[in-house]
Design a protein around this motif. Sequence first.
Motif, PDB file in Angstrom:
ATOM      1  N   ALA A   2       0.831  -1.208   0.000  1.00 54.62           N
ATOM      2  CA  ALA A   2       0.000   0.000   0.000  1.00 54.62           C
ATOM      3  C   ALA A   2       0.864   1.255   0.000  1.00 54.62           C
ATOM      4  O   ALA A   2       0.555   2.236  -0.694  1.00 54.62           O
ATOM      5  N   ARG A   3       1.946   1.231   0.762  1.00 58.88           N
ATOM      6  CA  ARG A   3       2.838   2.400   0.794  1.00 58.88           C
ATOM      7  C   ARG A   3       3.500   2.593  -0.565  1.00 58.88           C
ATOM      8  O   ARG A   3       3.628   3.727  -1.037  1.00 58.88           O
ATOM      9  N   ILE A   4       3.944   1.497  -1.181  1.00 55.77           N
ATOM     10  CA  ILE A   4       4.570   1.608  -2.506  1.00 55.77           C
ATOM     11  C   ILE A   4       3.570   2.179  -3.506  1.00 55.77           C
ATOM     12  O   ILE A   4       3.897   3.065  -4.310  1.00 55.77           O
ATOM     13  N   ALA A   5       2.320   1.686  -3.459  1.00 54.48           N
ATOM     14  CA  ALA A   5       1.293   2.176  -4.385  1.00 54.48           C
ATOM     15  C   ALA A   5       1.026   3.662  -4.175  1.00 54.48           C
ATOM     16  O   ALA A   5       0.792   4.412  -5.131  1.00 54.48           O
ATOM     17  N   GLU A   6       1.077   4.099  -2.935  1.00 58.20           N
ATOM     18  CA  GLU A   6       0.862   5.517  -2.636  1.00 58.20           C
ATOM     19  C   GLU A   6       1.961   6.373  -3.253  1.00 58.20           C
ATOM     20  O   GLU A   6       1.709   7.500  -3.709  1.00 58.20           O
ATOM     21  N   VAL A   7       3.183   5.822  -3.313  1.00 50.85           N
ATOM     22  CA  VAL A   7       4.315   6.589  -3.838  1.00 50.85           C
ATOM     23  C   VAL A   7       4.341   6.578  -5.363  1.00 50.85           C
ATOM     24  O   VAL A   7       4.519   7.624  -6.005  1.00 50.85           O
ATOM     25  N   VAL A   8       4.184   5.401  -5.962  1.00 47.26           N
ATOM     26  CA  VAL A   8       4.374   5.281  -7.420  1.00 47.26           C
ATOM     27  C   VAL A   8       3.067   5.307  -8.191  1.00 47.26           C
ATOM     28  O   VAL A   8       3.076   5.434  -9.421  1.00 47.26           O
ATOM     29  N   GLY A   9       1.950   5.171  -7.490  1.00 44.88           N
ATOM     30  CA  GLY A   9       0.656   5.144  -8.152  1.00 44.88           C
ATOM     31  C   GLY A   9       0.038   3.762  -8.115  1.00 44.88           C
ATOM     32  O   GLY A   9       0.732   2.756  -8.328  1.00 44.88           O
ATOM     33  N   ALA A  10      -1.259   3.719  -7.866  1.00 50.34           N
ATOM     34  CA  ALA A  10      -1.939   2.431  -7.711  1.00 50.34           C
ATOM     35  C   ALA A  10      -1.976   1.635  -8.998  1.00 50.34           C
ATOM     36  O   ALA A  10      -2.175   0.415  -8.979  1.00 50.34           O
ATOM     37  N   ASP A  11      -1.824   2.312 -10.134  1.00 46.83           N
ATOM     38  CA  ASP A  11      -1.917   1.611 -11.421  1.00 46.83           C
ATOM     39  C   ASP A  11      -0.568   1.077 -11.898  1.00 46.83           C
ATOM     40  O   ASP A  11      -0.480   0.479 -12.979  1.00 46.83           O
ATOM     41  N   VAL A  12       0.498   1.283 -11.124  1.00 49.26           N
ATOM     42  CA  VAL A  12       1.826   0.815 -11.506  1.00 49.26           C
ATOM     43  C   VAL A  12       2.053  -0.584 -10.923  1.00 49.26           C
ATOM     44  O   VAL A  12       2.009  -0.751  -9.697  1.00 49.26           O
ATOM     45  N   PRO A  13       2.257  -1.596 -11.755  1.00 47.59           N
ATOM     46  CA  PRO A  13       2.473  -2.945 -11.220  1.00 47.59           C
ATOM     47  C   PRO A  13       3.790  -3.033 -10.460  1.00 47.59           C
ATOM     48  O   PRO A  13       4.818  -2.513 -10.909  1.00 47.59           O
ATOM     49  N   VAL A  14       3.763  -3.682  -9.312  1.00 47.19           N
ATOM     50  CA  VAL A  14       4.953  -3.854  -8.482  1.00 47.19           C
ATOM     51  C   VAL A  14       5.478  -5.274  -8.670  1.00 47.19           C
ATOM     52  O   VAL A  14       4.772  -6.236  -8.356  1.00 47.19           O
ATOM     53  N   PRO A  15       6.691  -5.446  -9.197  1.00 45.60           N
ATOM     54  CA  PRO A  15       7.235  -6.801  -9.351  1.00 45.60           C
ATOM     55  C   PRO A  15       7.321  -7.496  -7.992  1.00 45.60           C
ATOM     56  O   PRO A  15       7.906  -6.956  -7.040  1.00 45.60           O
ATOM     57  N   GLN A  16       6.725  -8.670  -7.902  1.00 37.97           N
ATOM     58  CA  GLN A  16       6.725  -9.412  -6.638  1.00 37.97           C
ATOM     59  C   GLN A  16       6.655 -10.897  -6.938  1.00 37.97           C
ATOM     60  O   GLN A  16       6.052 -11.321  -7.930  1.00 37.97           O
ATOM     61  N   TYR A  17       7.276 -11.661  -6.074  1.00 41.35           N
ATOM     62  CA  TYR A  17       7.419 -13.094  -6.306  1.00 41.35           C
ATOM     63  C   TYR A  17       7.187 -13.832  -4.996  1.00 41.35           C
ATOM     64  O   TYR A  17       7.545 -13.351  -3.922  1.00 41.35           O
ATOM     65  N   PRO A  18       6.587 -15.016  -5.061  1.00 42.05           N
ATOM     66  CA  PRO A  18       6.388 -15.788  -3.829  1.00 42.05           C
ATOM     67  C   PRO A  18       7.730 -16.123  -3.186  1.00 42.05           C
ATOM     68  O   PRO A  18       8.718 -16.394  -3.858  1.00 42.05           O
ATOM     69  N   ALA A  19       7.760 -16.088  -1.865  1.00 39.33           N
ATOM     70  CA  ALA A  19       8.960 -16.441  -1.103  1.00 39.33           C
ATOM     71  C   ALA A  19       8.517 -17.086   0.198  1.00 39.33           C
ATOM     72  O   ALA A  19       7.403 -16.854   0.671  1.00 39.33           O
TER      73      ALA A  19
END
Length: 349
Positions: free
Chosen positions: A253-270
């Motif tokens: 949520a914090r990342i989306a607030e900074v870069v925009g909610a429509d910007v996909p955030v690369p993420q992978y299961p760990a």
Amino acid sequence: MSAAETVAQEVLRGYTTLRLGGPARRFVVATTDDELVAAVRELDSAGEPLLLLGGGSNLVIADEGFDGTVVRIATAGWDGERVAAGQNWDDYVAATVADGIGGLECLSGIPGSAGATPIQNVGAYGCEISEVLHSIDFYDRRTGEVRTIPAAELGFAYRTSVLKGTDAGIVLGVRFALRSGGLSAPIRYAELARTLGVDIGTRVPVADARDAVLALRRGKGMVLDAADHDTWSAGSFFTNPIVPDPDVSAVLARIAEVVGADVPVPQYPAQGGVKLSAAWLIERAGFGKGHQGPGGRVSLSTKHTLALTNRGTASTGDLLTLAREVRDGVRTRFGVTLHPEPLLINCSL
């Protein structure tokens, strides 16, 4: 220690891929397992500070150097699937590929020595050492014995093992469980699959996989080249951060607030959470390729933001200043703390 070559006041910058590091009070070169074990036993009995040096690709050594003895592991060669700890890693991978043996091809081009690969569970392009390792030969400094440890006992996780960050012993040799038949392991990394023009899960000729991996790594400045300062690095300086499951929603949520909610955030299961891309976070925090540190003597690679590079006249102090700037910038912007992948010797962030 008479069987091993000994030098006083050897400057360590010539033994690291960053080309940084001050002098060692004493420098020993061991070319056989017996020399290596004898040297370490002697130093341990004397209470002498010891630094083991392989390919020097994962070390950041202070400008003040190391006030003790550096033992360079210069063992080499392989016999079947057992490779000496000091063997140049990529030369060994190239030999397996030339023999049509699959399993290591996606780890092509990684600098350093074979003995270091299980310590930090080296990985790239969808493959990790933990997936192909059979066992290691290990000198246990606590008991004075040499023993074989199976892969299952090494506690592998992302870029780590029970061997990392400990001085309990020394890897003398490594054994792999590899495959004959000329085909690679199934291709699992999307960028590599695109480069090869195949679907995820496809097996390809090992030589094709190696060529594609080397091409990708060269494009990112990750294949050593003395003429290219983008390769005067320790590879990826920061590991990809793993956000624990309870914190994932808040961090995203914090990342989306900074870069925009429509910007996909690369993420992978760990295991236990979600892995984020350190390079993506660095770039979105305002540190682009080629971002310079003190006096331009260090910078992020012009090809890949995860590599911190020596532009030719840098000091370790310069490098650490840049590393702190990047780490602190990402933490301030996103609340995510990046951790260094290389070992920091006589220095810290």
